[in-house]
Design an enzyme around this catalytic site. Structure first.
Site, mmCIF file in Angstrom:
data_model
loop_
_atom_site.group_PDB
_atom_site.id
_atom_site.type_symbol
_atom_site.label_atom_id
_atom_site.label_comp_id
_atom_site.label_asym_id
_atom_site.label_seq_id
_atom_site.Cartn_x
_atom_site.Cartn_y
_atom_site.Cartn_z
ATOM 1 C CG HIS A 3 -83.408 61.008 -13.982
ATOM 2 N ND1 HIS A 3 -83.187 60.847 -15.322
ATOM 3 C CD2 HIS A 3 -84.002 59.860 -13.562
ATOM 4 C CE1 HIS A 3 -83.616 59.649 -15.716
ATOM 5 N NE2 HIS A 3 -84.135 59.035 -14.662
ATOM 6 C CB CYS A 62 -86.389 57.221 -12.791
ATOM 7 S SG CYS A 62 -85.393 56.460 -11.487
#
Length: 235
Positions: A167, A183
């Site tokens: 992301h 992440c």
């Protein structure tokens, strides 16, 4: 001297009157909660330091047996590669999991979202509460959202959401660092670029702690000078 002072004051007033309108446009939410902005070229005053040049997007010569469209995430060196052919790839700088949150494995892109909303995982809510920080149960997508401009949701081969994402970030200075909860962070402009090129179902090989990705062959031989000079990133 007096004339110069008057000119500077006039320029300051003009700038001050223009800034509120620009800020309002940049932060106005569009339909479905999406920011009404044309791009993510938003300068954050609080940005602590620029991203090191080596983490900027590059066309590179990558020798690999992985098929075109594969994403290789090298968490050790903080690079993400989008394989274009046997000897070509696009390399992006990334931020990865801090100590104890790194991981490895072979997953796939199960979902994609523009300006995604964020639901903090229960374990993160508990962990942050112990530090005195109360996380919201849900945060709408936008430039202040931790997931940034785009998100690629990583699923297991069996089709289960791993809770890990590739992301964007509203903290671009964190690129090249170990700061996340697992992440993969990218600069917003880079995750937008990847988002347009990565297909649903694309194989994602995450090289990292534990070496659970198995055998994977890739050799970054540096910037592809000819493609850089004569080619095009297409955005």
């Amino acid at each position: 001297m007096t004339k110069l002072v008057h000119m500077l004051l006039a320029a300051g007033v003009a700038l001050a009157s223009a800034l509120p309108a620009a800020s309002a446009n940049a932060f106005t939410a569009g339909s479905a909660g999406m920011p009404d902005v044309a791009s993510t070229d938003i300068v954050r005053v609080a940005q602590q330091k620029p991203v090191a040049q080596k983490y900027h997007r590059r066309m590179v010569r990558l020798v690999t047996d992985e098929p075109p469209g594969t994403i290789i995430v090298d968490t050790n060196n903080k690079f993400l590669y989008l394989v274009e052919s046997k000897n070509r790839a696009i390399r992006y700088g990334i931020g990865v999991g801090r100590e104890g949150f790194g991981w490895s494995g072979v997953v796939k892109v199960g979902r994609k979202a523009e300006w995604p909303g964020w639901t903090p995982p229960p374990e993160m809510v508990i962990r942050e509460r112990k530090k005195g920080r109360i996380l919201p149960p849900y945060m709408e997508g936008g430039i202040n959202n931790p997931l940034g401009a785009r998100a690629l949701y990583l699923y297991s081969k069996a089709g289960n959401d791993t809770a890990f994402r590739i992301h964007g970030t509203n903290e671009p200075w964190s690129i090249g660092l170990n700061m996340s909860s697992g992440c993969i962070r990218m600069m917003n402009k880079d995750v937008e670029h990847l988002y347009e090129r990565a297909n649903l179902g694309a194989k994602v090989v995450v090289v990292g702690p534990g070496n659970k990705q198995g055998k994977v062959s890739y050799d970054d031989r540096g910037v592809d000078v000819l493609r850089t000079i004569f080619g095009s990133f297409g955005g």
